[in-house]
Design an enzyme around this catalytic site. Structure first.
Site, short mmCIF file in Angstrom:
data_model
loop_
_atom_site.label_atom_id
_atom_site.label_comp_id
_atom_site.label_asym_id
_atom_site.label_seq_id
_atom_site.Cartn_x
_atom_site.Cartn_y
_atom_site.Cartn_z
N TYR A 239 -48.25 -29.96 -1.18
CA TYR A 239 -48.93 -28.74 -1.63
C TYR A 239 -48.86 -28.50 -3.14
O TYR A 239 -49.40 -27.51 -3.63
CB TYR A 239 -48.37 -27.53 -0.87
CG TYR A 239 -48.48 -27.69 0.63
CD1 TYR A 239 -49.70 -28.00 1.23
CD2 TYR A 239 -47.36 -27.56 1.45
CE1 TYR A 239 -49.80 -28.17 2.60
CE2 TYR A 239 -47.46 -27.73 2.83
CZ TYR A 239 -48.68 -28.03 3.40
OH TYR A 239 -48.80 -28.20 4.75
N ALA B 47 -51.74 -23.31 9.20
CA ALA B 47 -51.62 -23.98 10.51
C ALA B 47 -52.54 -23.36 11.57
O ALA B 47 -52.89 -24.03 12.55
CB ALA B 47 -50.17 -23.94 10.97
N HIS C 127 -55.62 -25.25 12.99
CA HIS C 127 -55.59 -26.31 13.99
C HIS C 127 -55.67 -25.80 15.43
O HIS C 127 -55.90 -26.58 16.34
CB HIS C 127 -54.33 -27.16 13.81
CG HIS C 127 -54.10 -27.55 12.37
ND1 HIS C 127 -55.04 -28.24 11.65
CD2 HIS C 127 -53.07 -27.29 11.50
CE1 HIS C 127 -54.58 -28.42 10.41
NE2 HIS C 127 -53.40 -27.84 10.30
N ASP D 62 -63.46 -17.55 16.27
CA ASP D 62 -64.47 -16.61 16.78
C ASP D 62 -64.76 -15.51 15.76
O ASP D 62 -65.90 -15.05 15.66
CB ASP D 62 -64.00 -16.00 18.10
CG ASP D 62 -64.15 -16.97 19.27
OD1 ASP D 62 -64.73 -18.06 19.09
OD2 ASP D 62 -63.66 -16.63 20.37
N HIS E 282 -58.33 -26.56 2.10
CA HIS E 282 -56.95 -27.02 2.29
C HIS E 282 -56.50 -27.73 1.04
O HIS E 282 -57.27 -28.50 0.44
CB HIS E 282 -56.84 -27.96 3.49
CG HIS E 282 -57.21 -27.30 4.77
ND1 HIS E 282 -56.40 -26.38 5.39
CD2 HIS E 282 -58.33 -27.38 5.51
CE1 HIS E 282 -57.00 -25.93 6.47
NE2 HIS E 282 -58.18 -26.51 6.57
N SER F 124 -53.93 -29.96 1.05
CA SER F 124 -53.63 -31.33 1.44
C SER F 124 -54.80 -31.91 2.23
O SER F 124 -55.64 -31.17 2.75
CB SER F 124 -52.35 -31.36 2.28
OG SER F 124 -52.54 -30.66 3.50
N ARG G 255 -52.83 -32.15 12.67
CA ARG G 255 -53.53 -31.48 11.55
C ARG G 255 -54.96 -31.97 11.37
O ARG G 255 -55.75 -31.35 10.67
CB ARG G 255 -52.76 -31.70 10.24
CG ARG G 255 -51.41 -31.04 10.22
CD ARG G 255 -50.75 -31.16 8.86
NE ARG G 255 -49.31 -31.02 8.98
CZ ARG G 255 -48.66 -29.86 9.02
NH1 ARG G 255 -49.31 -28.72 8.90
NH2 ARG G 255 -47.35 -29.82 9.17
C1 DQA Z 1 -52.81 -26.46 4.80
C2 DQA Z 1 -52.70 -27.58 5.83
C3 DQA Z 1 -52.13 -27.06 7.14
O1 DQA Z 1 -51.99 -28.14 8.07
C4 DQA Z 1 -50.77 -26.44 6.93
O2 DQA Z 1 -50.29 -25.90 8.14
C5 DQA Z 1 -50.76 -25.43 5.84
C6 DQA Z 1 -51.48 -25.74 4.60
C7 DQA Z 1 -53.26 -26.98 3.42
O3 DQA Z 1 -53.70 -26.18 2.60
O4 DQA Z 1 -53.14 -28.18 3.15
O5 DQA Z 1 -50.11 -24.40 5.93
O6 DQA Z 1 -53.78 -25.51 5.24
#
Ligand code: DQA
Length: 143
Positions: A22, A76, A79, A86, A99, A101, A110
């Protein structure tokens, strides 16, 4: 253009949380960079972070009356939250999924985003730049 940026669970810990995935910027410094970029376009931008699914849903509902677009990192919840999915589908203003990552290059769970099909588009894997690129996407789709 009036844009709302929503960050979901654990993103308040950016800067100290898992920098390999991150980066080292805090959420407030990312928000500051977004403010600077939005100001270049003369846009209003607001920010909300929550660790609670229902609160994110409430904020999305309110956004439909006040904002032209939402930039969302659902953390998270991305996912597995059909409730957030909705809510995005219900509000009919564009929501851009971001995101930090690359969720496709990490744990298998993920790789699924249940919100992606109802978002206008997704920007994934560019670190803090994902948020700036989401603003650029709004520039391009604004018409
Ligand atoms: C995230 C990716 C998610 O899998 C993770 O749970 C996060 C950060 C990202 O910004 O890369 O909290 O959303």
């Amino acid at each position: 253009m009036n844009v709302l940026v929503i960050n979901g669970p654990n993103l308040n810990l950016l800067g100290e949380r898992d920098p390999k995935h991150y980066g080292t910027l805090t959420l407030s410094s990312i928000e500051h960079r977004m403010e600077e970029r939005a100001a270049e376009y003369g846009w209003d931008i607001s920010f909300h972070q929550s660790n609670h699914e229902g609160e994110i849903i409430d904020v999305l509902h309110s956004a439909r009356l006040e904002y032209d677009a939402v930039i969302l990192n659902a953390g998270a919840y991305t996912h597995y939250s059909y409730a957030i999915r909705d809510a995005i589908e219900a509000i009919r203003i564009p929501v851009i999924e971001v995101h930090l990552s690359n969720i496709h290059a990490r744990d298998p769970f993920r790789a699924t985003s249940v919100i992606a099909p109802v978002c206008r588009g997704s920007i994934i894997g560019f670190g803090a730049a994902s948020y700036i690129l989401a603003l650029e996407a709004l520039v391009e789709i604004e018409d």
